[in-house]
Design a protein around this motif. Structure first.
Motif, mmCIF file in Angstrom:
data_model
loop_
_atom_site.group_PDB
_atom_site.id
_atom_site.type_symbol
_atom_site.label_atom_id
_atom_site.label_comp_id
_atom_site.label_asym_id
_atom_site.label_seq_id
_atom_site.Cartn_x
_atom_site.Cartn_y
_atom_site.Cartn_z
ATOM 1 N N LYS A 242 0.817 -1.222 0.000
ATOM 2 C CA LYS A 242 0.000 0.000 0.000
ATOM 3 C C LYS A 242 0.852 1.273 0.000
ATOM 4 O O LYS A 242 0.396 2.325 -0.416
ATOM 5 N N PHE B 23 -5.038 -7.677 -0.468
ATOM 6 C CA PHE B 23 -6.031 -6.717 -0.951
ATOM 7 C C PHE B 23 -5.421 -5.824 -2.034
ATOM 8 O O PHE B 23 -6.027 -5.583 -3.074
ATOM 9 N N ASP B 24 -4.207 -5.341 -1.754
ATOM 10 C CA ASP B 24 -3.550 -4.453 -2.714
ATOM 11 C C ASP B 24 -3.313 -5.152 -4.042
ATOM 12 O O ASP B 24 -3.573 -4.593 -5.095
ATOM 13 N N VAL C 38 -6.693 -5.308 -5.889
ATOM 14 C CA VAL C 38 -7.222 -4.042 -6.413
ATOM 15 C C VAL C 38 -6.276 -3.434 -7.452
ATOM 16 O O VAL C 38 -6.695 -2.633 -8.283
ATOM 17 N N LEU C 39 -5.017 -3.826 -7.426
ATOM 18 C CA LEU C 39 -4.079 -3.343 -8.439
ATOM 19 C C LEU C 39 -4.154 -4.169 -9.718
ATOM 20 O O LEU C 39 -3.385 -3.972 -10.651
#
Lengths: 503, 503
Positions: free
Chosen positions: A330, A364-365, A368-369
């Motif tokens: 992040k 999560f990163d 979403v990336l």
């Protein structure tokens, strides 16, 4: 009306509901249906086996069940539940292992370049001309040079050849030297008592061998031999991760990452001429994550340049290093959101035991990336919502079972989350991370351990074939039909040979 | 028309989609939403905290985060990822542990009667009058008797009191004796190297202590003291599993299982007079599974008789013993289908690392036999279809984290499947199995380890409260309102005391 009530009360008697036998039958049926549904749902269940494959499946399942049943009776005999170092040589005797060794395994999608070949291989690199060594404390440094290096050295630079032959006993000298190129030791659980200790030893391997392997001629030979080893392991394609270190030569030249990438491409081209049956390779630029945001920005620029200079060779981008100690993804969101316009991502994420900590949330990163695949995703089973996302977005999970055992995420691979990934039929590809450093075969050990130690007793040849097929499907190769077709040729040859040689 | 196209192309520019900042914002928003959704979904998320509870939550979370952050930086300092024996005393110093100790924890729904109290307690039982001991090899046997027992003995029966006082040093003698009442040793991972070894030691405890604890006056005292210990541990209710062994007295009487059950009921009634604030207890008759079908049939008859003789006291039926070695449940399907008409089931199932083996598939049997709760279900995460069934049928999972660590299912509790059960908000109740045998506090250690080592960093007081509430909800107590009301009184008192004593 009464008839209806009577029917409701007693009508099922004949079908058995209200008799003892009927009740038992119903329970048995329900049990059978649940088990069958589970088997229908598991990883590999969509594969249909030909008659020949069914024959091989029977052979394989007999071997597998025999090994499992012995372990079930006497768990101390069940090798793969122990630390990998304790059984890695032992299982080579297994007929099942030998069969898996012969099996076409598709592609390797998660492996770090300089960690692929064995300590024996690295040891023979130290026999190259012009190699100097500097012994410092318990460690050592290498450098290829025309004359005595001027780099600082806590003791003194010696020509390795001289040191070796003046050592009195070359065998003992080499045995000592070899230890610097492996994590394998006796009683690993007593020495590597926590994750940082083993990661420290692991990273020291890379630091120690950098100047040895980054000598340009060695670098190119190493990669050539990686490709050769893959081919011998019945792997046809690789997407290799590299930090793309600077290379150097004897004339004092130092080459940047783009040259390093180019040298890979040159070696690959040469290899494909020598071995036209090998399918190919691509590069994932995967530099160290323990950096600041501006460095990541620079990484992305390098990746773009590589992609521009060597069109079609770069599969994408990743960040590497011990997740728990490196910066969480992040912190680079801004840079990575921008980089996404130019690069495909293959992020390491969730290579951790922690739950809800920053490293765990790298998962999560990564998602979403827009990552195409996730390296490890060991922590994924703790995130049901992300499991849904992964299915929805068809993101593959690059699982490395033995790596996770050696690097202390899981002591007994039967507890590896891969068991649940396979049961849920998640998009799994199996890989080996750094097999050389723990003296595993390039992919066979990981396949064997997964098949015998992680997957269900019911999982069969279809699981193995699906693992191979997934490694092709989730690769960045554009022409999948051709790739799969070439795989099928190898696969059919394998199936026929197993039947012919009556295993 | 053009306006529409222009809007589609650029209309989002203001909301940010096509600007750098907008793209980053979108990714951050997506990340935040996913994490929030996950937190909303996790176990305990349906609990609303009062203002006072929020204050306590802040205290608790500060303590938890502090402990986690230290472990994250230096994993060798993170106790709960090690073998339980290595940190069980150490964590008693933790402020968070002490707070959890004070916390009302609801009920214990999975514990085996003679494994509940500590070795120190069992040791003091050996001070009772008329106790004889026979030392046999490395082991010993006990018997209460008016005169020297006539039972065979490889050496000779001695009055324990005489042996102790003629030993020269009572302290040393007692320390040696105490070792027979505990699994705790130094370097457990080096001694208990496989699951059968530790199960052997575990079962020997039960065999060894049988004649000591089955002396009727001791039996009744033991249970009285169990109830007392529960109350002191802020547990208000128990459903206790028992094999209901035959009891005996000094007059040569031997009593059957129904009498054993009755003696429990008598003790309970007496205890409730002495301590009217304790809620109560029920019995789960849980005899050994390593038997044939006709024995199971007989078990069921005994259970029916108990239920008839002591109405309302029997919660239900289970089978116990090392699952991997005992008969799989499916061998008793016929008997258990019939028994179901009279009994509620609380089967142990899936207390295993194996995947797709008979013990693993006990999970299927437990479910199709209509079990109300499942003991352990350690293997459940490998069975997505059964996870759905469990949700659908609202079957509670009785998790015993420390037991699973000590009995060698999982080395690092961060890998315990409970982490995924909690993330999915499965109906979990937390219990302690046989805390006395591994010298754990009756429930506090399991709560602490779950909270700090297994659950997400984000899991807070709501998780702890939900664990307590679930243990009430999934009990067989009929009047849940009264039960929960009584819990709430204790809980509010606890919350107030934490605030008042400014932890």
């Amino acid at each position: 009306m009464w008839l209806v009530i009577l029917y409701l009360l007693f009508g099922d008697a004949q079908s058995g509901l209200s008799t003892v036998t009927g009740r038992i039958e119903n329970v048995i049926n329900e049990r059978t249906t649940l088990i069958e549904n589970e088997i229908k749902m598991m990883f590999g269940s969509d594969i249909n086996l030909s008659d020949s494959e069914e024959k091989v499946n029977e052979i394989i399942m007999n071997l597998k069940h025999e090994e499992l049943d012995i372990g079930f009776e006497e768990p101390q005999l069940f090798n793969v539940s122990k630390h990998f170092f304790e059984y890695k040589d032992e299982i080579k005797k297994s007929k099942l292992f030998q069969l898996i060794k012969q099996m076409p395994k598709g592609a390797i999608l998660h492996a770090h370049d300089t960690g692929i070949l064995s300590p024996d291989y690295v040891l023979q690199l130290t026999y190259w001309e012009n190699l100097y060594v500097c012994f410092e404390g318990d460690d050592l440094r290498f450098l290829f040079s025309k004359s005595i290096p001027t780099d600082t050295c806590d003791s003194q630079w010696q020509l390795l050849r001289d040191t070796r032959f003046s050592s009195g006993d070359v065998e003992i000298f080499d045995a000592k030297l070899r230890k610097y190129f492996t994590l394998v030791i006796d009683k690993p659980n007593e020495v590597y008592t926590d994750i940082n200790l083993v990661w420290n030893a692991f990273q020291n391997y890379f630091i120690r061998t950098t100047s040895l392997i980054c000598y340009k001629p060695v670098w190119e030979q190493y990669f050539y031999d990686v490709l050769k080893a893959l081919r011998e392991e019945n792997v046809m394609y690789i997407e290799i991760r590299s930090t793309l270190p600077e290379l150097y030569d004897l004339d004092g030249n130092v080459f940047d990452s783009v040259v390093t990438a180019q040298s890979y491409k040159n070696v690959l081209d040469r290899f494909l001429v020598d071995y036209p049956d090998f399918y190919g390779a691509k590069l994932i630029y995967a530099p160290l994550r323990m950096v600041d945001a501006s460095t990541v920005k620079n990484y992305i620029e390098i990746a773009k340049e590589i992609d521009y200079t060597i069109p079609g060779f770069l599969a994408g981008f990743d960040l590497v290093g011990q997740e728990d100690l490196g910066a969480p993804t992040k912190e680079f969101l801004e840079e990575l959101v921008e980089g996404r316009k130019y690069l495909q991502y293959f992020f390491h994420a969730g290579e951790t035991n922690w739950n809800g900590m920053s490293t765990d949330e790298n998962l999560f990163d990564a998602i979403v990336l827009g990552t195409k695949r996730i390296g490890h995703a060991f922590a994924l089973s703790k995130h049901p919502i992300l499991i849904d996302e992964i299915k929805k977005r068809d993101i593959a999970i690059e699982v490395n079972v033995i790596s996770n055992n050696v690097l202390k995420l899981v002591d007994d691979v039967r507890n590896h989350p891969l068991a649940s990934f396979l049961a849920q039929n998640l998009p799994v590809v199996l890989s080996s991370d750094d097999p050389g450093i723990w003296e595993a075969d390039i992919l066979s050990h990981d396949f064997y351990v997964t098949f015998v130690g992680v997957a269900s007793r019911h999982a069969d040849l279809r699981l193995l074939k699906k693992l191979a097929l997934n490694s092709l499907y989730y690769s960045t190769v554009k022409n999948k039909d051709k790739l799969v077709h070439e795989f099928e040729i190898r696969w059919t040859r394998f199936i026929d040979s197993v039947i012919k040689n009556s295993w």
